[in-house]
Write a protein that holds these residues in place. Structure first.
Motif, PDB file in Angstrom:
ATOM      1  N   GLY A  91       0.824  -1.211   0.000  1.00 12.86           N
ATOM      2  CA  GLY A  91       0.000   0.000   0.000  1.00 12.86           C
ATOM      3  C   GLY A  91       0.856   1.258   0.000  1.00 12.86           C
ATOM      4  O   GLY A  91       2.039   1.242   0.347  1.00 12.86           O
ATOM      5  N   SER A  92       0.216   2.351  -0.369  1.00 11.27           N
ATOM      6  CA  SER A  92       0.949   3.600  -0.600  1.00 11.27           C
ATOM      7  C   SER A  92       1.578   4.154   0.678  1.00 11.27           C
ATOM      8  O   SER A  92       2.633   4.780   0.622  1.00 11.27           O
ATOM      9  N   CYS A  93       0.943   3.950   1.829  1.00 10.36           N
ATOM     10  CA  CYS A  93       1.527   4.491   3.069  1.00 10.36           C
ATOM     11  C   CYS A  93       2.862   3.814   3.361  1.00 10.36           C
ATOM     12  O   CYS A  93       3.827   4.475   3.732  1.00 10.36           O
ATOM     13  N   ALA A  94       2.912   2.494   3.226  1.00 13.73           N
ATOM     14  CA  ALA A  94       4.171   1.793   3.478  1.00 13.73           C
ATOM     15  C   ALA A  94       5.199   2.108   2.389  1.00 13.73           C
ATOM     16  O   ALA A  94       6.389   2.261   2.664  1.00 13.73           O
ATOM     17  N   CYS A 166      -3.770   2.841  -2.880  1.00 15.12           N
ATOM     18  CA  CYS A 166      -4.420   3.305  -1.648  1.00 15.12           C
ATOM     19  C   CYS A 166      -5.900   2.951  -1.706  1.00 15.12           C
ATOM     20  O   CYS A 166      -6.733   3.774  -2.005  1.00 15.12           O
ATOM     21  N   PRO A 167      -6.228   1.692  -1.378  1.00 19.62           N
ATOM     22  CA  PRO A 167      -5.340   0.562  -1.111  1.00 19.62           C
ATOM     23  C   PRO A 167      -4.956  -0.134  -2.418  1.00 19.62           C
ATOM     24  O   PRO A 167      -5.500   0.189  -3.479  1.00 19.62           O
ATOM     25  N   PRO A 168      -4.059  -1.127  -2.370  1.00 17.13           N
ATOM     26  CA  PRO A 168      -3.794  -1.903  -3.585  1.00 17.13           C
ATOM     27  C   PRO A 168      -5.096  -2.530  -4.088  1.00 17.13           C
ATOM     28  O   PRO A 168      -5.844  -3.104  -3.285  1.00 17.13           O
ATOM     29  N   PRO A 169      -5.383  -2.405  -5.387  1.00 18.99           N
ATOM     30  CA  PRO A 169      -6.621  -3.007  -5.908  1.00 18.99           C
ATOM     31  C   PRO A 169      -6.593  -4.533  -5.797  1.00 18.99           C
ATOM     32  O   PRO A 169      -5.523  -5.139  -5.784  1.00 18.99           O
TER      33      PRO A 169
END
Ligand code: SF4
Ligand code: SF4
Ligand code: SF4
Length: 325
Positions: A91-94, A166-169
């Motif tokens: 995910g984009s946050c990580a 965000c999140p991974p699809p």
């Protein structure tokens, strides 16, 4: 094939990445088929001590979502790194810091002031703020230390793979599951998504048109077949990695950049500024004056928050300069 030992963890996260794993619906049975879950705070009652008791590298794959913004998250990132053969920034946050990293435009003191004093629902005349240690009845209660700066996972520990979104699809999650199940993982260090930009997979027509007015989403209903950027909407497709299937574009919304920069681009925001600069102009091909360009750029509300919405921590900027207090 031996069953994989799989850990899922959330750090500075909204929980959406965990929910995205659940969104695989019946396909979650495919995950259950190949893996034993050994840690998943969202769904299962494992304790940190269970992880500490494992031998190093006992976990095959750790899907770590969320950025790192406090000392507990950093401690667990390091613990899971020791215990995992393969660490995945999920995910984009990580991967890039994501939405929590917008906090890097400010610092802990300002965030605490807003959250614990200024917010209208507060009644905190005594200015009580969270402390890392509080003594109550002879006991010490601990809270993690809240950092000034949000970090990406790779800024804390080594990471083998990056799964953006965000999140991974769901399709991308299933691609990851398939790669894990069939030992088809790409080279270490890879981002599991497209190597190209979102514009490369976008079905909209591009006519090489210039723009002299910028619209926000609520100000215009864009034509469904034409490039949104060429209709004056800030669409981050030119500066964003493809692989989501143009999800937002298909519902007539501009891309906000959640897949991060495409391969070879070091700074998503700078790339987006360059893309906007190349499209500014007027229909008769006359170049805009510097003053005109300034006025046009002034129409972009919150440019830093728009161009670095998901990627500030991992960008070249990383954060606003910290004030000496
Ligand atoms: S990447 Fe998006 S969905 Fe996942 S934790 Fe961050 S904000 Fe939530
Ligand atoms: S800028 Fe946006 S709408 Fe235009 S082609 Fe790229 S992704 Fe599609
Ligand atoms: S269109 Fe952009 S913001 Fe929307 S899911 Fe795809 S990469 Fe993320």
């Amino acid at each position: 094939m031996a069953r994989l030992k799989l850990a899922l963890y959330w750090a500075a996260s909204c929980g959406g990445c965990d929910v995205a794993v659940l969104d695989t619906n019946e396909k979650i049975l495919d995950i259950a088929e190949i893996a034993d879950i050994v840690l998943w705070p969202l769904a299962l009652d494992f304790k940190y001590d269970h992880v500490r008791a494992m031998e190093d590298k006992a976990i095959d794959v750790c899907l770590f979502n969320g950025a790192v913004r406090n000392s507990e998250q950093e401690m667990i990132a390091r613990l899971l790194r020791d215990k995992s053969k393969t660490m995945v920034a999920f995910g984009s946050c990580a991967c890039f810091g994501g939405i929590p990293a917008l906090g890097n435009f400010t610092d802990r003191a300002e965030i605490f002031e807003r959250a614990y004093v200024e917010a209208p629902s507060n009644d905190n005349l005594g200015r009580t703020f969270p402390q890392t240690a509080t003594h109550v009845n002879g006991n010490e209660l601990e809270l993690p230390e809240f950092y000034d700066t949000v970090l990406t996972l790779a800024q804390v520990v080594d990471v083998e793979y990056f799964v953006p979104g965000c999140p991974p699809p769901v399709d991308l999650i299933l691609t990851v599951v398939d790669a894990l199940a069939n030992n088809k993982l790409p080279l270490v260090g890879s981002t599991i998504a497209s190597e190209k930009t979102l514009c490369d997979e976008c079905p909209r027509k591009k006519e090489d048109k210039k723009i002299d007015k910028i619209y926000r989403s609520h100000e215009i209903i864009p034509a469904p077949e034409r490039c949104l950027l060429e209709q004056g909407m800030i669409c981050c497709g030119p500066a964003t990695r493809g692989g989501c299937g143009a999800l937002c574009i298909k519902v007539n919304m501009p891309c906000r950049g959640c897949f991060g920069p495409p391969a070879g681009v070091m700074d998503q925001g700078a790339k987006m500024v360059s893309a906007i600069a190349s499209i500014l102009g007027v229909e008769n091909e006359k170049d805009l004056s510097e003053d005109d360009v300034g006025k046009l750029m002034d129409q972009i509300v919150d440019p830093a928050g728009t161009f670095y919405r998901f990627g500030l921590a991992g960008s070249l900027l990383k954060r606003k300069r910290l004030q000496q207090r």
